[in-house]
Design a protein around this motif. Structure first.
Motif, PDB file in Angstrom:
ATOM      1  N   PHE A  94       0.658  -0.983  -0.312  1.00  0.00           N
ATOM      2  CA  PHE A  94      -0.287  -0.300   0.054  1.00  0.00           C
ATOM      3  C   PHE A  94       1.016   1.191   0.210  1.00  0.00           C
ATOM      4  O   PHE A  94       0.064   2.324   0.409  1.00  0.00           O
ATOM      5  CB  PHE A  94      -0.457   0.411   1.575  1.00  0.00           C
ATOM      6  N   THR A  95       2.166   1.170  -0.400  1.00  0.00           N
ATOM      7  CA  THR A  95       3.048   2.486  -0.785  1.00  0.00           C
ATOM      8  C   THR A  95       3.678   1.868  -1.581  1.00  0.00           C
ATOM      9  O   THR A  95       3.323   1.465  -2.376  1.00  0.00           O
ATOM     10  CB  THR A  95       4.049   1.917   0.614  1.00  0.00           C
ATOM     11  N   PRO A  96       4.222   3.236  -2.069  1.00  0.00           N
ATOM     12  CA  PRO A  96       4.616   3.506  -3.717  1.00  0.00           C
ATOM     13  C   PRO A  96       5.719   2.438  -3.705  1.00  0.00           C
ATOM     14  O   PRO A  96       6.051   2.146  -5.048  1.00  0.00           O
ATOM     15  CB  PRO A  96       5.681   4.878  -3.445  1.00  0.00           C
ATOM     16  N   PHE A  97       6.247   1.735  -2.520  1.00  0.00           N
ATOM     17  CA  PHE A  97       7.446   0.664  -2.908  1.00  0.00           C
ATOM     18  C   PHE A  97       7.086  -0.552  -3.684  1.00  0.00           C
ATOM     19  O   PHE A  97       7.154  -1.799  -3.309  1.00  0.00           O
ATOM     20  CB  PHE A  97       8.405  -0.024  -1.659  1.00  0.00           C
ATOM     21  N   TRP A  98       5.195  -0.971  -3.369  1.00  0.00           N
ATOM     22  CA  TRP A  98       4.070  -1.843  -3.572  1.00  0.00           C
ATOM     23  C   TRP A  98       5.132  -2.867  -4.418  1.00  0.00           C
ATOM     24  O   TRP A  98       4.529  -4.167  -4.938  1.00  0.00           O
ATOM     25  CB  TRP A  98       3.195  -1.811  -4.355  1.00  0.00           C
ATOM     26  N   PRO A  99       5.740  -2.349  -5.247  1.00  0.00           N
ATOM     27  CA  PRO A  99       6.038  -3.560  -7.141  1.00  0.00           C
ATOM     28  C   PRO A  99       7.290  -4.918  -6.203  1.00  0.00           C
ATOM     29  O   PRO A  99       7.439  -5.764  -6.292  1.00  0.00           O
ATOM     30  CB  PRO A  99       7.366  -3.074  -7.593  1.00  0.00           C
ATOM     31  N   LEU A 100       7.655  -4.370  -4.642  1.00  0.00           N
ATOM     32  CA  LEU A 100       9.084  -5.420  -4.298  1.00  0.00           C
ATOM     33  C   LEU A 100       8.117  -6.250  -3.895  1.00  0.00           C
ATOM     34  O   LEU A 100       8.083  -7.069  -3.822  1.00  0.00           O
ATOM     35  CB  LEU A 100       9.445  -4.812  -3.235  1.00  0.00           C
ATOM     36  N   PRO A 101       7.309  -6.160  -2.926  1.00  0.00           N
ATOM     37  CA  PRO A 101       6.413  -7.358  -2.195  1.00  0.00           C
ATOM     38  C   PRO A 101       5.657  -8.016  -3.646  1.00  0.00           C
ATOM     39  O   PRO A 101       5.639  -9.160  -3.323  1.00  0.00           O
ATOM     40  CB  PRO A 101       5.394  -6.449  -1.183  1.00  0.00           C
ATOM     41  N   VAL A 102       5.002  -7.773  -4.489  1.00  0.00           N
ATOM     42  CA  VAL A 102       4.837  -8.327  -5.528  1.00  0.00           C
ATOM     43  C   VAL A 102       5.370  -8.989  -6.697  1.00  0.00           C
ATOM     44  O   VAL A 102       4.928 -10.071  -7.013  1.00  0.00           O
ATOM     45  CB  VAL A 102       3.841  -7.377  -6.703  1.00  0.00           C
ATOM     46  N   LEU A 103       6.885  -8.479  -6.630  1.00  0.00           N
ATOM     47  CA  LEU A 103       7.532  -9.293  -7.081  1.00  0.00           C
ATOM     48  C   LEU A 103       7.639 -10.195  -5.871  1.00  0.00           C
ATOM     49  O   LEU A 103       8.122 -12.042  -6.772  1.00  0.00           O
ATOM     50  CB  LEU A 103       8.983  -7.968  -7.447  1.00  0.00           C
ATOM     51  N   TYR A 104       8.424  -9.991  -5.011  1.00  0.00           N
ATOM     52  CA  TYR A 104       8.577 -11.238  -4.176  1.00  0.00           C
ATOM     53  C   TYR A 104       7.877 -12.329  -4.460  1.00  0.00           C
ATOM     54  O   TYR A 104       7.740 -13.373  -4.218  1.00  0.00           O
ATOM     55  CB  TYR A 104       8.995 -11.095  -2.899  1.00  0.00           C
ATOM     56  N   ALA A 105       6.244 -12.293  -4.040  1.00  0.00           N
ATOM     57  CA  ALA A 105       5.342 -13.183  -4.367  1.00  0.00           C
ATOM     58  C   ALA A 105       5.214 -13.599  -5.634  1.00  0.00           C
ATOM     59  O   ALA A 105       5.127 -15.221  -5.012  1.00  0.00           O
ATOM     60  CB  ALA A 105       4.019 -11.925  -3.905  1.00  0.00           C
ATOM     61  N   ALA A 106       5.953 -13.352  -6.819  1.00  0.00           N
ATOM     62  CA  ALA A 106       5.623 -13.685  -7.762  1.00  0.00           C
ATOM     63  C   ALA A 106       6.914 -14.728  -7.751  1.00  0.00           C
ATOM     64  O   ALA A 106       6.485 -16.097  -8.640  1.00  0.00           O
ATOM     65  CB  ALA A 106       5.979 -12.959  -8.879  1.00  0.00           C
ATOM     66  N   TRP A 107       7.973 -15.015  -7.576  1.00  0.00           N
ATOM     67  CA  TRP A 107       9.038 -15.824  -7.057  1.00  0.00           C
ATOM     68  C   TRP A 107       8.496 -16.091  -6.239  1.00  0.00           C
ATOM     69  O   TRP A 107       9.136 -17.659  -6.644  1.00  0.00           O
ATOM     70  CB  TRP A 107      10.012 -14.652  -6.417  1.00  0.00           C
ATOM     71  N   PHE A 108       8.187 -16.014  -5.305  1.00  0.00           N
ATOM     72  CA  PHE A 108       7.696 -16.960  -3.401  1.00  0.00           C
ATOM     73  C   PHE A 108       7.039 -18.061  -4.908  1.00  0.00           C
ATOM     74  O   PHE A 108       7.174 -19.432  -4.216  1.00  0.00           O
ATOM     75  CB  PHE A 108       6.809 -16.530  -2.935  1.00  0.00           C
ATOM     76  N   VAL A 109       5.854 -17.727  -5.678  1.00  0.00           N
ATOM     77  CA  VAL A 109       4.935 -19.434  -5.441  1.00  0.00           C
ATOM     78  C   VAL A 109       6.206 -19.526  -7.343  1.00  0.00           C
ATOM     79  O   VAL A 109       6.301 -20.536  -6.732  1.00  0.00           O
ATOM     80  CB  VAL A 109       4.058 -17.877  -6.582  1.00  0.00           C
ATOM     81  N   LEU A 110       6.706 -20.018  -7.852  1.00  0.00           N
ATOM     82  CA  LEU A 110       8.113 -20.017  -8.953  1.00  0.00           C
ATOM     83  C   LEU A 110       9.154 -20.649  -8.587  1.00  0.00           C
ATOM     84  O   LEU A 110       9.010 -21.976  -8.974  1.00  0.00           O
ATOM     85  CB  LEU A 110       8.421 -18.891  -9.326  1.00  0.00           C
ATOM     86  N   ASP A 111       9.353 -20.241  -7.317  1.00  0.00           N
ATOM     87  CA  ASP A 111      10.553 -21.644  -6.218  1.00  0.00           C
ATOM     88  C   ASP A 111       9.624 -22.224  -5.263  1.00  0.00           C
ATOM     89  O   ASP A 111      10.703 -22.735  -4.709  1.00  0.00           O
ATOM     90  CB  ASP A 111      11.297 -19.786  -5.711  1.00  0.00           C
ATOM     91  N   TRP A 112       8.259 -22.348  -5.348  1.00  0.00           N
ATOM     92  CA  TRP A 112       7.902 -23.066  -4.761  1.00  0.00           C
ATOM     93  C   TRP A 112       8.748 -24.719  -4.351  1.00  0.00           C
ATOM     94  O   TRP A 112       8.733 -24.984  -3.064  1.00  0.00           O
ATOM     95  CB  TRP A 112       6.008 -23.203  -5.245  1.00  0.00           C
ATOM     96  N   LYS A 113       8.484 -25.070  -5.137  1.00  0.00           N
ATOM     97  CA  LYS A 113       9.540 -26.571  -5.387  1.00  0.00           C
ATOM     98  C   LYS A 113      10.836 -26.688  -5.090  1.00  0.00           C
ATOM     99  O   LYS A 113      11.557 -27.901  -4.666  1.00  0.00           O
ATOM    100  CB  LYS A 113       9.206 -27.664  -6.682  1.00  0.00           C
ATOM    101  N   THR A 114      11.618 -25.691  -4.597  1.00  0.00           N
ATOM    102  CA  THR A 114      12.820 -25.796  -4.365  1.00  0.00           C
ATOM    103  C   THR A 114      12.961 -26.427  -3.686  1.00  0.00           C
ATOM    104  O   THR A 114      14.593 -26.812  -3.272  1.00  0.00           O
ATOM    105  CB  THR A 114      13.437 -24.366  -4.725  1.00  0.00           C
TER     106      THR A 114
END
Length: 300
Positions: A9-29
């Motif tokens: 909810f801040t101007p830094f919103w891309p950081l948690p969004v990108l990490y969330a995408a990485w977290f899903v893609l990295d699920w099986k690691t």
């Protein structure tokens, strides 16, 4: 973690969004042996922790890099300082003592579902104690892999009080069966001093606090232990561990054949051989590392 999600909810919103995408893609690691980082494992802080107690690793036999291993971690203790320092960092020289062996310390799988915590654990070489992860490390990742498992699990943490040597192991046969299915040798270890660094408050069975501990375990998968050590500025109470020596002794491996579908009789046989090797290791080094000569290892 709440602060991390607040960034949405801040101007830094891309950081948690990108990490969330990485977290899903990295699920099986985590199920594939993780993603260790030599940089993280060699942080200077680990040598500070090593020297605080101090923590030491003693080798008794060579481990061949042409073989895979399941290592039993005993006892569990409150926070397993010995196992984490010896097998998840370079502070005590594991790679020099056991060249060609890659250690992995297995812990509860749900830790790897927590953002940030997951990446920290993977960087230290920690993996989930799941069957799929064990199968991957012991069969699909070549040889020279060692998986450390606290056999007594979270139940043993409740028995972690000074001057005790009770281990929960008799009903724990899964690690033996997995070793047989992959032909992974069983390596006994005992960490002297692991139960000496905290005092734990034990509650009588049936008491209100005991029921709270059981409820906590049923929900989270581990027990809420009430313990204390020393303070930052005084020695009689606090959350800092007591500065007492912690020595992990790595014993002689129990040779295990590869049997894809071992019978219960075979599993029981190798579990007995493992317990005998563990008891021999304990008896050989107990007086050297501060345990009474009359103290016996008790298998529960």
């Amino acid at each position: 973690m709440p602060m991390f999600f607040y960034l949405v909810f801040t101007p830094f919103w891309p950081l948690p969004v990108l990490y969330a995408a990485w977290f899903v893609l990295d699920w099986k690691t985590p199920e594939q042996g993780g993603r260790r980082s030599a940089w993280v494992q060699n942080w200077r802080v680990w040598t500070k922790i090593r020297d605080y107690f101090p923590i030491m690793l003693q080798k008794t036999k060579d481990l061949s890099p042409e073989q895979n291993y399941i290592m039993g971690i005993h006892p569990h203790g409150i926070l397993t300082f010995g196992a984490f320092c010896n097998f998840c960092t370079g502070a005590t020289g594991f790679s020099n003592k056991f060249p060609g062996i890659t250690p992995h310390l297995a812990t509860l799988s749900w830790f790897f579902k927590i953002p940030i915590i997951k990446d920290y654990l993977l960087a230290k070489g920690v993996c989930p104690v799941s069957q799929s992860c064990l199968d991957y490390l012991l069969s699909r990742k070549g040889t020279g892999n060692l998986v450390g498992i606290a056999i007594g699990g979270v139940g043993e943490a409740l028995q972690s009080v000074p001057h005790t040597t009770s281990l929960i192991i008799r009903k724990r046969k899964g690690f033996v069966r997995t070793a047989l299915q992959h032909g992974a040798h069983l390596v006994p270890t005992f960490t002297f001093g692991e139960t000496e660094v905290y005092h734990q408050v034990l509650f009588p069975e049936g008491s209100f606090m005991y029921r709270i501990q059981r409820m906590f375990h049923s929900f989270w998968g581990f027990y809420l232990c009430v313990f204390y050590g020393r303070g930052f500025f005084q020695d009689f109470w606090g959350l800092l561990p007591l500065p007492k020596p912690i020595i992990t002794v790595v014993g002689d491996p129990v040779m295990v054949p590869k049997i894809e579908n071992p019978s219960q009789e075979i599993v029981d046989k190798y579990q007995t051989l493992y317990m005998e090797a563990l008891k021999k290791l304990f008896d050989e080094y107990k007086t050297q590392y501060g345990t009474s000569k009359t103290q016996e290892l008790l298998f529960l």
